[in-house]
Write an enzyme that holds these catalytic residues in place. Structure first.
Site, PDB file in Angstrom:
ATOM      1  CB  THR A 153      -0.971   0.042   1.197  1.00 25.40           C
ATOM      2  OG1 THR A 153      -0.238   0.104   2.422  1.00 25.40           O
ATOM      3  CG2 THR A 153      -1.896  -1.160   1.200  1.00 25.40           C
ATOM      4  CG  ASN A 154       3.622   2.637   2.976  1.00 24.76           C
ATOM      5  OD1 ASN A 154       3.461   3.825   3.239  1.00 24.76           O
ATOM      6  ND2 ASN A 154       3.374   1.665   3.832  1.00 24.76           N
ATOM      7  CG  ASN A 174      12.451   1.559   7.068  1.00 25.11           C
ATOM      8  OD1 ASN A 174      11.816   0.803   6.331  1.00 25.11           O
ATOM      9  ND2 ASN A 174      12.403   1.459   8.396  1.00 25.11           N
ATOM     10  CG  HIS A 187       9.273   1.737  12.310  1.00 22.45           C
ATOM     11  ND1 HIS A 187       9.512   0.382  12.217  1.00 22.45           N
ATOM     12  CD2 HIS A 187       8.801   1.949  13.562  1.00 22.45           C
ATOM     13  CE1 HIS A 187       9.212  -0.193  13.358  1.00 22.45           C
ATOM     14  NE2 HIS A 187       8.773   0.736  14.198  1.00 22.45           N
ATOM     15  CD  GLU A 206      26.453   1.819   9.216  1.00 20.79           C
ATOM     16  OE1 GLU A 206      25.831   2.673   9.899  1.00 20.79           O
ATOM     17  OE2 GLU A 206      27.214   2.119   8.286  1.00 20.79           O
ATOM     18  CD  GLU A 245      -7.646   4.684   5.969  1.00 21.84           C
ATOM     19  OE1 GLU A 245      -8.260   3.840   5.314  1.00 21.84           O
ATOM     20  OE2 GLU A 245      -8.141   5.295   6.947  1.00 21.84           O
ATOM     21  CB  ALA A 273       1.010   8.606   9.764  1.00 25.47           C
TER      22      ALA A 273
END
Ligand code: GAR
Length: 202
Positions: free
Chosen positions: A13-14, A108, A110, A148, A178, A180
């Site tokens: 979805t992202n 990334n 999260h 790392e 949705e 964020a």
């Protein structure tokens, strides 16, 4: 034009939010050059195909040896020659060689407000289960540069989301996506593509 490679593991979805944001002009100056999944059957691969984006699967089933898998993953990314690697629900910890090579060029998403509910073992639904078990009233999502460590790199953008009475992990996950994730990941990519966000100055 920022060339991005998007790494995925599941529903995507992202990834879809990135595709849609490029189509609508919310993200400018950006092209997805390849989608890479570590799961052969990931729905994200279908989303990529539907959008006409080059997509490949690099799996542990095909590469049971960890070093061989890491080399194949790096090769799949290198071939696409991206300026930026986007981990969009990618549930593999990148090895040190990958991170060294793409240092400052990996981001990334999260699904919590780092440093809460992050690090080894905190991924996907588990993050929301832990947030509900702790009883937090506010959670959210974070986009950060990858270093790392696991979820330890410089934070670029965060957005808070309220926890509601009666939330299940699934309901909370959907609200965090949705309200964020699908907003801040495209916003950060657009910021990098247009030189407003730079590694070393976040
Ligand atoms: C998203 O909630 C993302 O933040 C999370 O996995 C989900 C993937 O959903 N990532 C992590 O937990 C990374 N530690 P998607 O495949 O629908 O984008």
């Amino acid at each position: 034009m920022l060339k991005i490679a998007v790494c995925v593991s599941g529903g995507g979805t992202n990834l879809q939010a990135i595709i849609d944001s490029i189509a609508s002009g919310t993200i400018t100056n950006t092209r997805i050059v390849r989608v890479i999944s570590n799961k052969a059957g990931a729905y994200a691969l279908e989303r990529a195909a539907a959008a006409g984006i080059d997509a490949v699967a690099v799996t542990r089933a095909d590469h049971p040896d960890k070093a061989d898998f890491n080399a194949a993953l790096l090769k799949a990314v290198d071939e696409a020659a991206p300026d930026l690697v986007v981990l969009a629900g990618f549930l593999v910890v990148l090895d040190a060689g990958f991170i060294r090579k793409y240092k400052g060029r990996i981001i990334n998403i999260h699904p919590s407000l780092i440093p809460s509910f992050c690090g080894d073992g905190f991924y996907g639904l588990k993050v929301h289960e832990a947030a509900l078990a702790r009883g937090v009233k506010v959670t959210g999502a974070t986009v950060h540069f990858v270093d790392e460590g696991t979820d330890t790199g410089p934070i670029i953008m965060q957005k808070a989301v309220n926890v509601e009475e009666g939330d299940t992990p699934e309901v909370l996950q959907k609200r965090v996506m949705e309200q964020a994730e699908w907003k801040i990941l495209p916003a950060v990519i657009d910021g990098i593509a247009n030189n407003r966000i730079k590694y070393g100055s976040v």
